[in-house]
Design a protein around this motif. Structure first.
Motif, PDB file in Angstrom:
ATOM      1  N   VAL A 139       0.857  -1.179   0.000  1.00  0.00           N
ATOM      2  CA  VAL A 139       0.000   0.000   0.000  1.00  0.00           C
ATOM      3  C   VAL A 139       0.895   1.232   0.000  1.00  0.00           C
ATOM      4  O   VAL A 139       2.020   1.197   0.527  1.00  0.00           O
ATOM      5  CB  VAL A 139      -0.949   0.005   1.225  1.00  0.00           C
ATOM      6  CG1 VAL A 139      -0.172   0.216   2.523  1.00  0.00           C
ATOM      7  CG2 VAL A 139      -2.053   1.036   1.069  1.00  0.00           C
ATOM      8  N   PHE A 194      -5.368  -4.857   1.399  1.00  0.00           N
ATOM      9  CA  PHE A 194      -5.613  -3.577   2.051  1.00  0.00           C
ATOM     10  C   PHE A 194      -6.956  -3.037   1.583  1.00  0.00           C
ATOM     11  O   PHE A 194      -7.381  -3.282   0.445  1.00  0.00           O
ATOM     12  CB  PHE A 194      -4.521  -2.562   1.708  1.00  0.00           C
ATOM     13  CG  PHE A 194      -3.262  -2.727   2.508  1.00  0.00           C
ATOM     14  CD1 PHE A 194      -3.139  -2.167   3.767  1.00  0.00           C
ATOM     15  CD2 PHE A 194      -2.185  -3.433   1.997  1.00  0.00           C
ATOM     16  CE1 PHE A 194      -1.989  -2.312   4.511  1.00  0.00           C
ATOM     17  CE2 PHE A 194      -1.025  -3.586   2.722  1.00  0.00           C
ATOM     18  CZ  PHE A 194      -0.924  -3.024   3.990  1.00  0.00           C
ATOM     19  N   GLY A 225      -6.961   2.366   2.556  1.00  0.00           N
ATOM     20  CA  GLY A 225      -5.685   2.120   3.207  1.00  0.00           C
ATOM     21  C   GLY A 225      -5.733   2.029   4.709  1.00  0.00           C
ATOM     22  O   GLY A 225      -4.687   1.870   5.352  1.00  0.00           O
ATOM     23  N   TYR A 259      -5.999  -3.644   7.029  1.00  0.00           N
ATOM     24  CA  TYR A 259      -5.242  -4.742   6.432  1.00  0.00           C
ATOM     25  C   TYR A 259      -5.876  -6.043   6.920  1.00  0.00           C
ATOM     26  O   TYR A 259      -6.110  -6.220   8.124  1.00  0.00           O
ATOM     27  CB  TYR A 259      -3.782  -4.679   6.855  1.00  0.00           C
ATOM     28  CG  TYR A 259      -2.953  -5.908   6.534  1.00  0.00           C
ATOM     29  CD1 TYR A 259      -2.382  -6.081   5.284  1.00  0.00           C
ATOM     30  CD2 TYR A 259      -2.736  -6.893   7.505  1.00  0.00           C
ATOM     31  CE1 TYR A 259      -1.608  -7.213   4.994  1.00  0.00           C
ATOM     32  CE2 TYR A 259      -1.967  -8.013   7.234  1.00  0.00           C
ATOM     33  CZ  TYR A 259      -1.407  -8.174   5.972  1.00  0.00           C
ATOM     34  OH  TYR A 259      -0.653  -9.282   5.688  1.00  0.00           O
TER      35      TYR A 259
END
Length: 588
Positions: free
Chosen positions: A183, A236, A240, A243
């Motif tokens: 990410v 992800f 963002g 996770y």
């Protein structure tokens, strides 16, 4: 908010020339190339916001699977974990011999039978210069359990030729072998990589910058993973902030993620449904709005509500397998999930099939997400592969302490639409705008309707009559705005001389001709009122009829004898297209 004309022009140009469509083409398939038996390569394109799949002759076997497109969405690179291939489906210069060692020697040097026996161990990252692409990949040690983290750099010359500059540069010896994911840093430029260790509660985190790759930064959080990391998928969320990682042997785990520090925090041990005694977690995917998490568990698909008061207990059963088996294949399963550029989630199977399940409205909670099992038939079969992508269209974390580089992306407006199959004048519009839109203004080009405009993100509109309409979306964020317009043609709008209003060269028989088992038809641009497909044999007898809708249609040919047939498309009583079709029933 107002901008000077020059500044606004510059921002729009930036959006037009850098659209980050790196995941707009997916590659599936394996050798040998026998189109009539659904063997070979499948190329899926999302470039027109419609799922289009086409056959090609492939030179590798994709179980491990990653691909990479240029900014405009044209395929330029893909890998099977053994080599790197270009858009011509040939190994690029110096692109062979990835992941050297005993496992490579066991799986990648077998000629027709070569394949790298892992999933989610490769990922392409755009370079910091326009002429560079990086492949990060995890190889295996001789014990087939320990992973080695590699970096390979690919340069593009002025004549668009790709060459591997260096490969298999080692950056870490890990106890992980699958589940590689990445990410962007909150500064909008650098990249974080996260890998899970086996035999510990530790994650290995790396930071990729223009000055090199740094790490691993080791972080201990969550439970100890005691078992081999087979069947692992990590992902992800599109924003963002989350996770997630799933393993059949080690369970399902969700974490918050800090894109400034690269730290996982606030571990959420997602609960298993106690009534599901066949719970085998296989893969995760987040909804486009990052508010819903989907889990495939071999026999079932579940949804977790990330807005719930207690997220770990928020699971909802979406559906269980219906027992369907494609002709000549085993019953289907739910395997790994992937969020596509069209904001649908696609699910593959564990068996070798050419079928994908589809979640059509993943932002919606519960069964309203519209999961359709065995919804898509590909031109060729695949071996468990699902391409691995990071969230390419996520950039700086606006307003954070690490948003220091001035990378402020103006929205890039885009949308798709789908016809209501029961009300052919009614459409759902789905926003696909990139770079964190905050407001929307729709104009449906239909002033005769009662609601010609909308400020909803994903509106519903019923058109006033058949016809051709120009639908426009203007999207906004704090850095500017952009507009996207598309033409929608609904029903039969021109009956002069009994001509169809639509060029039926757009009707794509996506199966090879001759075809066996499944006839695949794709209708783009034109939205039928009541389109029927008829198959007629040489005696003039109708042997099949099926209604055809906009988009992908799969027509089962089970039970139809081999021979030449006449295929007719009839719209509201008029023949609008005809062609001959050879059906090979010997493969049933």
């Amino acid at each position: 908010m107002k901008y000077s004309p020059l500044l606004f022009f510059m921002m729009i140009i930036g959006v037009v020339t850098a659209q980050d469509k790196h995941d707009n083409v997916w590659i599936f398939g394996h050798k040998p190339n026998i189109a009539q038996r659904n063997f070979g390569g499948t190329m899926i394109s999302f470039n027109e916001n419609n799922f289009n799949s086409n056959y090609f002759e492939i030179n590798c076997n994709l179980e491990e699977n990653s691909s990479f497109c240029d900014e405009g969405g044209s395929i330029v690179l893909y890998t099977d974990g053994c080599s790197i291939y270009g858009s011509d489906h040939k190994i690029i210069e110096n692109g062979d011999s990835l992941n050297p060692g005993p496992i490579y020697n066991s799986y990648c040097t077998l000629g027709e039978k070569s394949f790298y026996s892992s999933n989610n161990t490769t990922i392409f990252i755009p370079g910091f210069n326009a002429d560079t692409v990086y492949l990060f990949h995890v190889g295996r040690n001789s014990n087939a359990l320990t992973g080695i983290f590699y970096k390979t750099a690919i340069y593009q010359s002025m004549d668009k030729k790709f060459t591997v500059a260096y490969k298999n540069k080692i950056y870490g010896y890990l106890a992980a072998m699958e589940g590689l994911q990445a990410v962007r840093h909150g500064n909008g430029r650098d990249w974080w990589f996260v890998l899970k260790e086996r035999g510990s509660a530790r994650f290995n985190i790396y930071l990729h910058t223009p000055n090199g790759l740094f790490g691993p930064y080791n972080q201990t959080i969550g439970p100890v993973w005691e078992y081999p990391l087979q069947i692992v998928q990590a992902t992800f969320s599109p924003d963002g902030n989350y996770y997630a990682i799933a393993s059949q042997a080690n369970g399902i785990h969700l974490f918050h993620f800090d894109r400034c520090t690269g730290e996982l925090y606030r571990y959420l041990p997602l609960k298993y449904p106690p009534e599901d005694y066949r719970f085998y977690p296989m893969g995760f995917a987040f909804s486009p709005n990052s508010k819903v998490l989907y889990l495939s568990s071999y026999f079932s698909i579940y949804q977790y509500d990330l807005e719930a008061r207690v997220i770990v207990n928020s699971y909802t059963l979406i559906d269980t397998l219906d027992g369907f088996s494609p002709p000549g294949s085993f019953p289907l399963t739910f395997y790994q999930l992937n969020l596509a550029p069209d904001h649908k989630i696609y699910c593959n199977t564990t068996n070798e099939t050419n079928v994908l399940h589809v979640i059509h409205d993943p932002d919606k909670k519960g069964k309203a997400c519209n999961l359709k099992q065995h919804d898509i038939y590909l031109p060729t079969s695949y071996i468990q592969s699902m391409p691995n992508f990071p969230p390419y269209r996520l950039y700086d974390k606006d307003g954070s302490i690490c948003d220091t580089l001035g990378i402020d992306k103006v929205v890039h407006a885009d949308f798709r639409y789908q016809q209501d199959t029961s009300q052919y004048l009614s459409f759902n519009f789905i926003d696909l705008t990139a770079y964190q839109p905050e407001a929307w203004q729709w104009n449906f080009g239909d002033p005769a309707s009662a609601n010609n405009t909308s400020t909803e993100q994903n509106p519903y509109h019923r058109f006033s009559a058949e016809g051709t309409y120009s639908v426009c979306l203007t999207a906004y964020n704090k850095h500017g705005s952009s507009e996207a317009c598309k033409t929608i043609q609904i029903g039969t709008v021109n009956t002069k001389n009994n001509k169809a209003p639509y060029k039926f060269s757009k009707v794509l028989l996506q199966s090879p001709n001759p075809v066996c088992e499944i006839l695949q038809i794709n209708i783009n641009e034109y939205f039928p009122k009541n389109l029927q497909l008829y198959l007629i044999n040489r005696l003039g007898q109708q042997v099949l009829s099926q209604r055809i809708y906009h988009g992908n249609n799969a027509v089962s040919l089970q039970g139809i004898k081999s021979g030449i047939y006449w295929a007719q498309w009839v719209e509201s009583g008029r023949i609008v297209h005809s062609e001959s079709l050879y059906i090979d029933g010997t493969g049933y």
